[in-house]
Motif scaffolding. Structure first.
Motif, PDB file in Angstrom:
ATOM      1  N   GLN A 129       0.513  -1.010   0.224  1.00 26.90           N
ATOM      2  CA  GLN A 129       0.326   0.031  -0.101  1.00 26.90           C
ATOM      3  C   GLN A 129       1.007   1.113  -0.122  1.00 26.90           C
ATOM      4  O   GLN A 129       0.458   1.868  -0.389  1.00 26.90           O
ATOM      5  CB  GLN A 129      -1.214  -0.231   1.996  1.00 26.90           C
ATOM      6  N   LEU A 130       2.169   1.871   0.863  1.00 29.85           N
ATOM      7  CA  LEU A 130       2.904   2.236   0.624  1.00 29.85           C
ATOM      8  C   LEU A 130       3.465   2.869  -0.498  1.00 29.85           C
ATOM      9  O   LEU A 130       3.047   4.044  -0.775  1.00 29.85           O
ATOM     10  CB  LEU A 130       3.976   2.079   2.481  1.00 29.85           C
ATOM     11  N   ILE A 131       3.696   1.857  -1.230  1.00 28.35           N
ATOM     12  CA  ILE A 131       4.602   1.864  -2.542  1.00 28.35           C
ATOM     13  C   ILE A 131       3.924   1.801  -3.297  1.00 28.35           C
ATOM     14  O   ILE A 131       3.959   3.326  -4.065  1.00 28.35           O
ATOM     15  CB  ILE A 131       5.064   0.850  -2.774  1.00 28.35           C
ATOM     16  N   MET A 132       2.337   1.954  -3.343  1.00 28.87           N
ATOM     17  CA  MET A 132       1.261   1.938  -4.505  1.00 28.87           C
ATOM     18  C   MET A 132       1.191   3.542  -4.234  1.00 28.87           C
ATOM     19  O   MET A 132       1.276   4.460  -5.152  1.00 28.87           O
ATOM     20  CB  MET A 132      -0.593   1.411  -3.976  1.00 28.87           C
ATOM     21  N   LEU A 133       1.212   4.278  -3.083  1.00 28.08           N
ATOM     22  CA  LEU A 133       0.873   5.861  -1.989  1.00 28.08           C
ATOM     23  C   LEU A 133       1.666   6.179  -3.090  1.00 28.08           C
ATOM     24  O   LEU A 133       1.559   7.193  -4.180  1.00 28.08           O
ATOM     25  CB  LEU A 133       0.883   5.540  -1.252  1.00 28.08           C
ATOM     26  N   ALA A 134       2.760   5.935  -3.016  1.00 26.99           N
ATOM     27  CA  ALA A 134       4.467   6.552  -3.104  1.00 26.99           C
ATOM     28  C   ALA A 134       4.642   6.610  -5.393  1.00 26.99           C
ATOM     29  O   ALA A 134       4.004   7.939  -5.394  1.00 26.99           O
ATOM     30  CB  ALA A 134       5.248   5.707  -3.174  1.00 26.99           C
ATOM     31  N   ILE A 135       3.825   5.756  -5.695  1.00 25.29           N
ATOM     32  CA  ILE A 135       3.621   5.947  -6.920  1.00 25.29           C
ATOM     33  C   ILE A 135       2.697   6.857  -7.460  1.00 25.29           C
ATOM     34  O   ILE A 135       2.681   7.392  -8.226  1.00 25.29           O
ATOM     35  CB  ILE A 135       3.723   4.248  -7.540  1.00 25.29           C
ATOM     36  N   ASN A 136       1.909   6.730  -7.207  1.00 25.33           N
ATOM     37  CA  ASN A 136       0.950   7.564  -7.376  1.00 25.33           C
ATOM     38  C   ASN A 136       0.200   8.402  -7.720  1.00 25.33           C
ATOM     39  O   ASN A 136      -0.020   9.240  -7.803  1.00 25.33           O
ATOM     40  CB  ASN A 136      -1.084   6.936  -6.354  1.00 25.33           C
ATOM     41  N   TYR A 137       1.437   9.306  -6.525  1.00 24.56           N
ATOM     42  CA  TYR A 137       1.982  11.152  -5.822  1.00 24.56           C
ATOM     43  C   TYR A 137       2.592  11.209  -7.130  1.00 24.56           C
ATOM     44  O   TYR A 137       3.384  12.364  -7.608  1.00 24.56           O
ATOM     45  CB  TYR A 137       2.477  11.129  -4.224  1.00 24.56           C
ATOM     46  N   ARG A 138       3.392  10.390  -6.813  1.00 19.84           N
ATOM     47  CA  ARG A 138       5.261  10.331  -7.740  1.00 19.84           C
ATOM     48  C   ARG A 138       4.435  10.788  -9.606  1.00 19.84           C
ATOM     49  O   ARG A 138       4.759  11.120  -9.695  1.00 19.84           O
ATOM     50  CB  ARG A 138       5.896   9.371  -7.531  1.00 19.84           C
ATOM     51  N   TRP A 139       3.981   9.845 -10.210  1.00 19.93           N
ATOM     52  CA  TRP A 139       3.191  10.194 -11.118  1.00 19.93           C
ATOM     53  C   TRP A 139       1.332  10.323 -11.516  1.00 19.93           C
ATOM     54  O   TRP A 139       1.505  10.541 -12.383  1.00 19.93           O
ATOM     55  CB  TRP A 139       3.165   9.166 -12.202  1.00 19.93           C
ATOM     56  N   GLY A 140       1.011  10.962 -10.368  1.00 21.48           N
ATOM     57  CA  GLY A 140      -0.177  11.856 -10.468  1.00 21.48           C
ATOM     58  C   GLY A 140      -1.588  10.318 -10.838  1.00 21.48           C
ATOM     59  O   GLY A 140      -1.563  10.633 -12.306  1.00 21.48           O
ATOM     60  N   VAL A 141      -0.932   9.434 -10.645  1.00 23.27           N
ATOM     61  CA  VAL A 141      -2.391   8.609 -11.049  1.00 23.27           C
ATOM     62  C   VAL A 141      -2.439   8.027  -9.967  1.00 23.27           C
ATOM     63  O   VAL A 141      -2.602   8.431  -8.975  1.00 23.27           O
ATOM     64  CB  VAL A 141      -1.148   7.059 -12.450  1.00 23.27           C
TER      65      VAL A 141
END
Ligand code: GTP
Ligand code: MG
Length: 220
Positions: A129-141
């Motif tokens: 979940q933490l990895i997913m959160l970071a990816i979402n904010y990093r690439w705006g998805v």
């Protein structure tokens, strides 16, 4: 279209999985990690093309399968009965219509019988979940599953990503590199079942460093 099934000691279900996925693709490619059981001969007798991986892990096996597949789209599905073969057309549709370059089967949307209940599962769940959160904010998805091995990708895209993972970190690496290079990633809901036969090859407490390292290397 090629359906890739990575295997290591999966004789219990491989025949059934090959039969279930075959109607959805032109080729079933089993990439085997030097199984010591009858996985390879069973897969072959059910009509799959079987190749041996280089003995480095699932990530390297998937990279090899991208090179060896004949189809222009590749679907990855595990051999442990966790994934729903009937969802393969859902994974393919956005790629076929040109709306996506990669489609992940989401357990965030479809639920999982494997992510909840024990301490190890909690650790795995929180980490992903933490990895997913970071990816979402990093690439705006706004995606919900960075780790599921059940997914489809255009083969040419998979080959250009420059994937380096030898281990199961291949899943998050594939997603992060696809987003970084501007490819379109979407998700469909798919339920994950408990492994129906055999043993898990993932030992979270031995692998957590690999996930963090792969995450750091790819997020920037
Ligand atoms: N070719 C190849 N396949 C592998 C290797 N390690 C695991 N696999 C396969 O990759 C798939 C996923 O492995 P699992 O152990 O189920 O991993 P997982 O689904 O992330 O973990 P669980 O949720 O605990 O089952 C299975 O079909 C394995 O047989 C390997 O070194 N080489
Ligand atoms: Mg599994």
């Amino acid at each position: 279209m090629t359906i890739v099934v990575p295997t290591r000691d999966e004789e219990g279900l491989i025949g059934e999985i090959v039969d279930q996925v075959r109607p959805y693709g032109d080729e079933v490619l089993v990439v085997d990690g030097h199984s010591r059981d009858r996985t390879r001969e069973i897969a072959e007798s059910h009509g799959a093309r079987v190749i041996l991986d280089r003995g480095r892990g699932k990530g390297d096996a998937l990279r090899l399968s991208l090179e060896q597949a004949v189809g222009d789209i590749v679907v990855f599905i595990d051999a442990d009965g966790s994934h729903e073969p009937r969802d393969i057309p859902l994974l393919l549709a956005p790629i076929v219509t040109g709306e996506a370059d990669m489609v992940i089967a989401s357990r965030g949307k479809g639920g999982s019988d494997e992510l909840h209940g024990t301490a190890g599962q909690l650790l795995r769940y929180l980490g992903s979940q933490l990895i997913m959160l970071a990816i979402n904010y990093r690439w705006g998805v706004r995606l919900t599953d960075s780790q599921n091995g059940f997914r489809a990708i255009r083969r040419d895209v998979g080959l250009q990503l420059g994937l380096r993972s030898n281990l199961t970190t291949i899943e998050q690496e594939m997603l992060m590199r696809a987003l970084k290079q501007g490819f379109r990633v979407s998700e469909v809901a798919s339920h994950e079942y408990e492994r129906r036969w055999g043993k898990s090859k993932v030992v979270v407490w031995k692998l957590w460093w690999a996930y963090i390292w792969s995450f750091i290397r790819n997020i920037f």
